[in-house]
Design a protein around this motif. Structure first.
Motif, short mmCIF file in Angstrom:
data_model
loop_
_atom_site.label_atom_id
_atom_site.label_comp_id
_atom_site.label_asym_id
_atom_site.label_seq_id
_atom_site.Cartn_x
_atom_site.Cartn_y
_atom_site.Cartn_z
N PHE B 34 12.65 24.53 -22.10
CA PHE B 34 11.76 24.02 -23.36
C PHE B 34 13.46 23.69 -24.63
N TYR B 36 14.33 22.93 -28.56
CA TYR B 36 14.13 23.93 -29.82
C TYR B 36 15.26 23.26 -30.62
N PRO B 44 14.52 28.35 -34.84
CA PRO B 44 14.48 27.81 -33.25
C PRO B 44 12.44 26.96 -33.87
N LEU B 46 9.64 24.68 -31.82
CA LEU B 46 10.08 23.96 -30.74
C LEU B 46 9.59 22.65 -30.55
N SER B 49 7.93 21.48 -24.01
CA SER B 49 7.98 21.95 -23.51
C SER B 49 8.25 21.17 -21.93
N TYR B 51 7.77 22.05 -17.52
CA TYR B 51 7.34 22.47 -15.83
C TYR B 51 8.27 21.94 -14.76
N LEU B 88 18.56 23.12 -28.76
CA LEU B 88 18.54 24.28 -28.14
C LEU B 88 17.65 24.52 -26.52
N ARG B 92 12.94 30.08 -19.61
CA ARG B 92 12.83 31.28 -19.27
C ARG B 92 12.57 31.52 -17.89
N LYS B 100 11.34 36.71 -20.80
CA LYS B 100 11.77 35.82 -21.80
C LYS B 100 12.64 34.48 -21.80
N LEU B 101 13.37 34.68 -23.11
CA LEU B 101 14.41 33.26 -22.57
C LEU B 101 14.97 33.49 -23.01
N PHE B 103 18.82 31.01 -23.54
CA PHE B 103 19.30 30.06 -24.83
C PHE B 103 20.90 29.08 -24.45
#
Lengths: 116, 113
Positions: B34, B36, B44, B46, B49, B51, B88, B92, B100-101, B103
């Motif tokens: 991701f 941000y 932050p 978004l 994203s 994947y 940022l 994940r 959790k993320l 960073f």
């Protein structure tokens, strides 16, 4: 557009006092998170919460921290006895359920906690 | 220690140019990435994203992912002064129930008139 809300925007407290930070996640979201960001540093994960229980927590999230979902809308972070080093921006985030839905986390505006 | 690395900058680009922001990550099993945007004193927000390997475009933003190189980037075309912010990179995790993320420290972008 739905958004995460947080109150208060700024909280000043004395060392040793208890604080409760409040969040209202996006209404159809089921995963909830707390992160913090000390001034000038990166965003750090504290805890994740799903189905009324903690699903993961970091080493920062010690016995002084607790989370609760007291009703169908609020999600709270409690710090029992604040320390100077707890001064930071605290962000609440939420995301939809895993299966078949996006994995993005959306952040609230944050609560600036200042411990004196 | 699972890490996300970013050049802190500042990265200065002239208005209308392409800004290129880079991020590397250490956990090879990471699957979701991701970007941000964070304005000073704000939370932050978004932007993108991604994947799957390759490019993903959304308006002026393009995210690029190379899992073999453990590298993710963000391109901002036609940069505007309003794009000036810290970007940022977040990854994940697969372990842990809440995903959790993690960073990076962020790259500060300055778009100059």
């Amino acid at each position: 557009e739905p958004e995460v809300t947080q109150t208060p925007s700024h909280q000043v407290t004395q060392m040793g006092q208890e604080v409760i930070l409040r969040c209202v996640p996006i209404s159809n979201h089921l995963y909830f998170y707390w992160y913090r960001q000390i001034l000038g540093q990166k965003v750090e994960f504290l805890v994740s919460f799903y189905n009324n229980e903690i699903s993961e927590k970091s080493e920062i999230f010690d016995d002084q921290f607790s989370v609760e979902r007291p009703d169908g809308s609020n999600f709270t972070l409690k710090i029992r006895s604040t320390k100077l080093e707890d001064s930071a921006m605290y962000f609440c985030a939420s995301r939809a359920r895993l299966a078949g839905t996006p994995l993005e986390q959306y952040f609230g505006p944050g609560t600036r906690l200042t411990v004196t | 220690q699972k890490e996300v690395e970013q050049n802190s900058g500042p990265l200065s680009v002239p208005e209308g140019a392409i800004a290129s922001l880079n991020c590397t990550y250490s956990d090879r099993v990471s699957q979701s990435f991701f970007w941000y945007r964070q304005y000073s004193g704000k939370s932050p927000e978004l932007i993108m994203s991604i994947y799957s390997n390759g490019d993903k475009e959304d308006g002026r933003f393009t995210a690029q992912l190379n899992k073999a190189s453990q590298y993710v980037s963000l391109l901002i075309r036609d940069s505007q002064p309003s794009d000036s912010a810290t970007y940022l990179c977040a990854v994940r995790g697969l372990t842990g129930g809440g995903n959790k993320l993690t960073f990076g420290t962020g790259t500060q972008l300055k778009v100059e008139l």
